[in-house]
Design a protein around this motif. Structure first.
Motif, PDB file in Angstrom:
ATOM      1  N   SER A   9     -24.054  -5.128  -1.989  1.00  0.00           N
ATOM      2  CA  SER A   9     -24.462  -4.368  -3.180  1.00  0.00           C
ATOM      3  C   SER A   9     -24.255  -5.023  -4.472  1.00  0.00           C
ATOM      4  N   ALA A  10     -24.728  -4.441  -5.417  1.00  0.00           N
ATOM      5  CA  ALA A  10     -24.711  -4.993  -6.737  1.00  0.00           C
ATOM      6  C   ALA A  10     -23.225  -5.491  -7.418  1.00  0.00           C
ATOM      7  N   VAL A  11     -22.359  -4.556  -7.165  1.00  0.00           N
ATOM      8  CA  VAL A  11     -21.004  -4.889  -7.716  1.00  0.00           C
ATOM      9  C   VAL A  11     -20.236  -5.627  -6.527  1.00  0.00           C
ATOM     10  N   LYS A  12     -19.525  -6.671  -7.168  1.00  0.00           N
ATOM     11  CA  LYS A  12     -18.806  -7.356  -6.358  1.00  0.00           C
ATOM     12  C   LYS A  12     -17.127  -7.097  -6.367  1.00  0.00           C
ATOM     13  N   ILE A  13     -16.704  -6.504  -5.533  1.00  0.00           N
ATOM     14  CA  ILE A  13     -15.337  -6.201  -5.395  1.00  0.00           C
ATOM     15  C   ILE A  13     -14.263  -6.810  -4.517  1.00  0.00           C
ATOM     16  N   HIS A  14     -13.284  -7.444  -5.274  1.00  0.00           N
ATOM     17  CA  HIS A  14     -12.159  -8.134  -4.530  1.00  0.00           C
ATOM     18  C   HIS A  14     -10.872  -7.768  -5.131  1.00  0.00           C
ATOM     19  N   TYR A  15     -10.140  -7.383  -4.271  1.00  0.00           N
ATOM     20  CA  TYR A  15      -8.632  -7.107  -4.462  1.00  0.00           C
ATOM     21  C   TYR A  15      -7.919  -8.268  -4.009  1.00  0.00           C
ATOM     22  N   GLN A  16      -6.810  -8.404  -4.897  1.00  0.00           N
ATOM     23  CA  GLN A  16      -5.828  -9.266  -4.681  1.00  0.00           C
ATOM     24  C   GLN A  16      -4.079  -8.697  -4.803  1.00  0.00           C
ATOM     25  N   VAL A  17      -3.639  -8.652  -3.432  1.00  0.00           N
ATOM     26  CA  VAL A  17      -2.240  -8.141  -3.449  1.00  0.00           C
ATOM     27  C   VAL A  17      -1.120  -9.148  -3.354  1.00  0.00           C
ATOM     28  N   ALA A  18      -0.580  -9.572  -4.366  1.00  0.00           N
ATOM     29  CA  ALA A  18       0.628 -10.341  -4.266  1.00  0.00           C
ATOM     30  C   ALA A  18       2.038  -9.680  -4.449  1.00  0.00           C
ATOM     31  N   MET A  19       2.906 -10.463  -3.979  1.00  0.00           N
ATOM     32  CA  MET A  19       4.529 -10.013  -4.052  1.00  0.00           C
ATOM     33  C   MET A  19       5.574 -10.896  -4.423  1.00  0.00           C
ATOM     34  N   PRO A  20       5.301 -11.542  -5.654  1.00  0.00           N
ATOM     35  CA  PRO A  20       6.070 -12.724  -6.135  1.00  0.00           C
ATOM     36  C   PRO A  20       7.515 -12.392  -6.097  1.00  0.00           C
ATOM     37  N   GLN A  21       7.995 -11.290  -6.120  1.00  0.00           N
ATOM     38  CA  GLN A  21       9.520 -11.008  -6.172  1.00  0.00           C
ATOM     39  C   GLN A  21       9.627  -9.921  -5.321  1.00  0.00           C
ATOM     40  N   PRO A  22       9.833  -9.898  -4.143  1.00  0.00           N
ATOM     41  CA  PRO A  22       9.776  -9.048  -2.993  1.00  0.00           C
ATOM     42  C   PRO A  22      11.298  -8.062  -3.330  1.00  0.00           C
ATOM     43  N   GLU A  23      12.325  -8.521  -3.952  1.00  0.00           N
ATOM     44  CA  GLU A  23      13.508  -7.965  -4.230  1.00  0.00           C
ATOM     45  C   GLU A  23      13.198  -6.672  -5.047  1.00  0.00           C
ATOM     46  N   SER A  24      12.244  -6.762  -6.015  1.00  0.00           N
ATOM     47  CA  SER A  24      11.851  -5.952  -7.186  1.00  0.00           C
ATOM     48  C   SER A  24      11.148  -4.891  -6.372  1.00  0.00           C
ATOM     49  N   HIS A  25      10.641  -4.891  -5.388  1.00  0.00           N
ATOM     50  CA  HIS A  25       9.892  -3.829  -4.472  1.00  0.00           C
ATOM     51  C   HIS A  25       8.651  -3.447  -5.191  1.00  0.00           C
ATOM     52  N   LEU A  26       8.174  -4.561  -6.039  1.00  0.00           N
ATOM     53  CA  LEU A  26       6.751  -4.358  -6.917  1.00  0.00           C
ATOM     54  C   LEU A  26       5.940  -5.477  -6.247  1.00  0.00           C
ATOM     55  N   PHE A  27       4.823  -4.609  -5.834  1.00  0.00           N
ATOM     56  CA  PHE A  27       3.669  -5.293  -5.546  1.00  0.00           C
ATOM     57  C   PHE A  27       2.781  -5.650  -6.917  1.00  0.00           C
ATOM     58  N   GLU A  28       2.076  -6.803  -6.732  1.00  0.00           N
ATOM     59  CA  GLU A  28       1.179  -7.032  -8.126  1.00  0.00           C
ATOM     60  C   GLU A  28      -0.358  -6.970  -7.634  1.00  0.00           C
ATOM     61  N   VAL A  29      -0.716  -6.251  -8.192  1.00  0.00           N
ATOM     62  CA  VAL A  29      -2.439  -5.847  -7.706  1.00  0.00           C
ATOM     63  C   VAL A  29      -3.233  -6.388  -8.945  1.00  0.00           C
ATOM     64  N   THR A  30      -4.402  -7.132  -8.389  1.00  0.00           N
ATOM     65  CA  THR A  30      -5.609  -7.526  -9.205  1.00  0.00           C
ATOM     66  C   THR A  30      -6.842  -7.083  -8.518  1.00  0.00           C
ATOM     67  N   LEU A  31      -7.519  -6.418  -9.263  1.00  0.00           N
ATOM     68  CA  LEU A  31      -8.874  -5.855  -8.950  1.00  0.00           C
ATOM     69  C   LEU A  31      -9.984  -6.972  -9.620  1.00  0.00           C
ATOM     70  N   ASN A  32     -10.554  -7.556  -9.232  1.00  0.00           N
ATOM     71  CA  ASN A  32     -11.688  -8.616  -9.789  1.00  0.00           C
ATOM     72  C   ASN A  32     -12.953  -7.766  -9.597  1.00  0.00           C
ATOM     73  N   LEU A  33     -13.724  -7.589 -10.496  1.00  0.00           N
ATOM     74  CA  LEU A  33     -15.036  -7.056 -10.424  1.00  0.00           C
ATOM     75  C   LEU A  33     -16.193  -7.955 -10.964  1.00  0.00           C
ATOM     76  N   GLN A  34     -17.170  -8.296 -10.410  1.00  0.00           N
ATOM     77  CA  GLN A  34     -18.216  -8.986 -10.850  1.00  0.00           C
ATOM     78  C   GLN A  34     -19.448  -8.284 -10.512  1.00  0.00           C
ATOM     79  N   VAL A  35     -20.743  -8.699 -11.510  1.00  0.00           N
ATOM     80  CA  VAL A  35     -21.937  -7.972 -11.615  1.00  0.00           C
ATOM     81  C   VAL A  35     -21.728  -6.481 -11.868  1.00  0.00           C
ATOM     82  N   TRP A  36     -20.842  -6.222 -12.658  1.00  0.00           N
ATOM     83  CA  TRP A  36     -20.698  -4.680 -13.240  1.00  0.00           C
ATOM     84  C   TRP A  36     -21.697  -4.399 -14.298  1.00  0.00           C
ATOM     85  N   ASP A  37     -22.470  -3.579 -14.360  1.00  0.00           N
ATOM     86  CA  ASP A  37     -23.484  -3.284 -15.149  1.00  0.00           C
ATOM     87  C   ASP A  37     -23.361  -1.878 -15.755  1.00  0.00           C
ATOM     88  N   ALA A  38     -22.379  -1.258 -16.260  1.00  0.00           N
ATOM     89  CA  ALA A  38     -22.058  -0.136 -16.878  1.00  0.00           C
ATOM     90  C   ALA A  38     -21.410  -0.272 -18.130  1.00  0.00           C
TER      91      ALA A  38
END
Length: 597
Positions: free
Chosen positions: A15-44
């Motif tokens: 499809s036109a838009v490229k969707i790529h998630y990244q889920v990291a957990m650099p400090q597991p003791e914090s119980h926080l997942f760090e999420v990045t949503l990368n989009l390419q070819v966005w046209d709006a």
């Protein structure tokens, strides 16, 4: 992950838009997942992002966005992009013609259930519905998701195929597929095995007394038994994901996987282990019934709101019926244990006053506001579509078997609905479901559905059991005492009234759930002492109960009642006829006489 499950990068992202998630957990003791949503070819000029409020298989709006924090958006060059929150689960980013951008946020995950997220120093488990935004209008777009473990020794396990040449990167055909794919990251144990020519895995996290070899051996039998019913396995590979916890219990089905949570020391005791096998059989059966055979209202998921259907009694209740039948057929326990399980289910149903108030179809429809949100009056006002749906399925199976002398059964309903609706994943309506059951049964079932599914009539167990030489016997436990009409709960230093039955002496006297029980006829009494103390009285006697009601001392006068039946068991009739013996034997494969041994 095997090479057979990998896909080349070149076939992704059509499809036109490229969707790529990244889920990291650099400090597991914090119980926080760090999420990045990368989009390419966005046209709006605007990017709408919505966070699911529920996940298929668990019919409650769980407000997953409540765990989201630190939201931001930026261009590929790192320039901040303006954004606004439109509602509790809707964010809007002004992209200003930028075609490549990223959205970052963190998710707090410290709830170890099969439908939520859990991150600590031992592992990271997440469900994408509770982790990932969807883009309205782009739900059908393919996407990638990468997982970044905090340690090199942590591995990633998921039913999604991996992307060739990319570390811990996986592809999903669309957002539905992503949501349907749990992730386990950590040092969990992996066990590979093959059934009917297809690869399977057990991934087990946590410590306990589980025996992986025994689990695999018994799982193979369950898989073969269910595959025989439906005529094969509708997947290329399958993952069983098990969390061993302190006291958790539950399962969540997926098309090519299931997540299970079970007490870590619940595998040595035969009764507890059989319950685990019922759970495995239940979630595995779901890969047909609900993941592919599903009500029309769930044919297309709307992740922003409730998806109502009156047919969860079939999706869940019929599955509960089979989760007891399948281990029996697989030879994992005997007929006596099976009938014991059925008797226990009937007991739970018949001792729930709410069965007279809420119909099975209403229970299904109102799952979103009732089943997962019990309160002090739930037992009086509602019934589980799992429980009553299981019992209705049991009666339908007996009806069909009797009508056709065991030449047909509920199995034929499952096979026909699989062929007609499941293979094509075409949602069925309540009318179509009834039509399939009637076709197999060969009788009109309008009255049955009106009374026992749309209505609240008592289920006629003995009428349906009689042709098979069985009867339902209701008894009062030998230790039972005159009936007060409430149950208690012990807490440190106090005894609380937990539930007050509708129309009972306790309710009529004005007792409420939450009252602190202090004394019986002027003498202090605890939850443990109450049954013994009541042995000094007879039904019809009057007693005084002293309680704290909202911190106010009160004394109530109650007239003790006859104890109601609280135990139901399936037993052979005294002198079964030849026809009854034949029907029973052809149904369960043993003689009626064997039940008396």
């Amino acid at each position: 992950m095997t090479e057979a499950t990998q896909v080349p990068v070149s076939v992704l992202g059509r499809s036109a838009v490229k969707i790529h998630y990244q889920v990291a957990m650099p400090q597991p003791e914090s119980h926080l997942f760090e999420v990045t949503l990368n989009l390419q070819v966005w046209d709006a000029d605007l990017l709408d992002l919505k966070f699911p409020v529920w996940t298929p298989g668990s019919y409650l709006v769980r407000e997953y966005a409540k765990h989201l924090q630190d939201f931001s958006a930026q261009s590929e060059a790192g320039e901040p992009l303006p954004w606004e929150k439109q509602s509790k689960h809707h964010w809007q980013v002004k992209t200003l013609g930028i075609q490549a951008l990223s959205v970052t946020y963190r998710i707090y995950g410290n709830e170890l259930t099969v439908r939520t997220n859990h991150l600590d120093r031992t592992h990271g488990y997440f469900n994408p519905a509770a982790m990932c935004f969807y883009l309205p209008g782009h739900e059908q777009s393919p996407l990638l998701i990468s997982v970044v473990p905090p340690h090199d020794q942590w591995q990633v396990t998921t039913p999604l195929p991996s992307v060739a040449g990319e570390t811990n990167t996986f592809s999903a055909a669309d957002f539905d597929t992503l949501v349907d794919s749990p992730f386990e990251t950590g040092t969990h144990a992996l066990y590979e095995f093959e059934v009917l020519g297809k690869p399977h895995q057990w991934a087990i996290w946590g410590q306990g007394n589980a025996d992986p070899d025994q689990i695999i051996q018994d799982t193979e039998k369950i898989i073969r038994t269910e595959a025989e019913l439906f005529g094969g396995l509708p997947y290329d590979r399958y993952l069983f994901l098990l969390h061993l916890s302190s006291q958790g219990y539950g399962g969540l089905e997926h098309k090519q996987a299931c997540s299970l949570n079970y007490p870590r020391f619940g595998f040595r005791d035969p009764e507890k282990y059989n319950r685990f096998l019922n759970l495995v059989a239940h979630e595995f059966f779901h890969l047909w019934n609900i993941k592919r055979i599903r009500p029309q209202a769930l044919e297309t998921f709307d992740y922003a709101r409730e998806n109502y259907t009156p047919s969860l009694w079939f999706s869940e209740g019929t599955t509960s019926f089979y989760d007891q039948v399948i281990p029996l057929r697989a030879g994992l326990y005997d007929v006596k244990h099976y009938l014991k399980l059925v008797s226990e289910a009937i007991t739970r149903l018949q001792t729930t006053p709410g069965r007279r108030v809420q119909s099975l179809s209403e229970s299904s429809f109102d799952a979103w506001i009732k089943l997962y949100r019990p309160d002090a009056n739930s037992g009086n006002a509602q019934i589980s579509y799992y429980l009553k749906g299981e019992m209705v399925s049991f009666l339908l199976d007996l009806l069909i078997r009797h009508q056709h002398q065991n030449q047909r059964s509920l199995d034929d309903v499952m096979r026909q609905i699989w062929q007609q609706f499941g293979r094509s994943e075409t949602g069925f309506t309540p009318e179509q479901l009834q039509g399939v059951i009637e076709t197999v049964a060969g009788v009109d079932l309008d009255d049955f559905f009106e009374q026992y599914i749309q209505g609240t009539a008592e289920l006629p167990f003995n009428e349906y059991l009689a042709p098979f030489g069985l009867q339902l016997v209701a008894t009062v436990k030998a230790t039972d005492v005159p009936h007060l009409g409430f149950t208690t709960k012990s807490e440190p230093g106090s005894t609380l009234i937990k539930f007050v039955a509708a129309n009972s002496a306790a309710q009529q006297a004005g007792l409420d759930p939450g009252d602190q029980l202090l004394a019986l006829n002027g003498f202090r009494v605890s939850a443990e002492q109450l049954p013994e103390r009541l042995k000094d009285y007879q039904p019809g006697d009057t007693v005084q109960l002293t309680v704290f009601h909202q911190d106010q001392l009160q004394t109530h006068t109650l007239k003790l009642a006859e104890p109601p039946p609280d135990c139901y068991s399936l037993q052979s009739v005294e002198t079964p006829s030849t026809n009854q013996q034949e029907l029973f034997g052809n149904w369960l494969g043993v003689s009626l006489e064997s039940l008396k041994d």
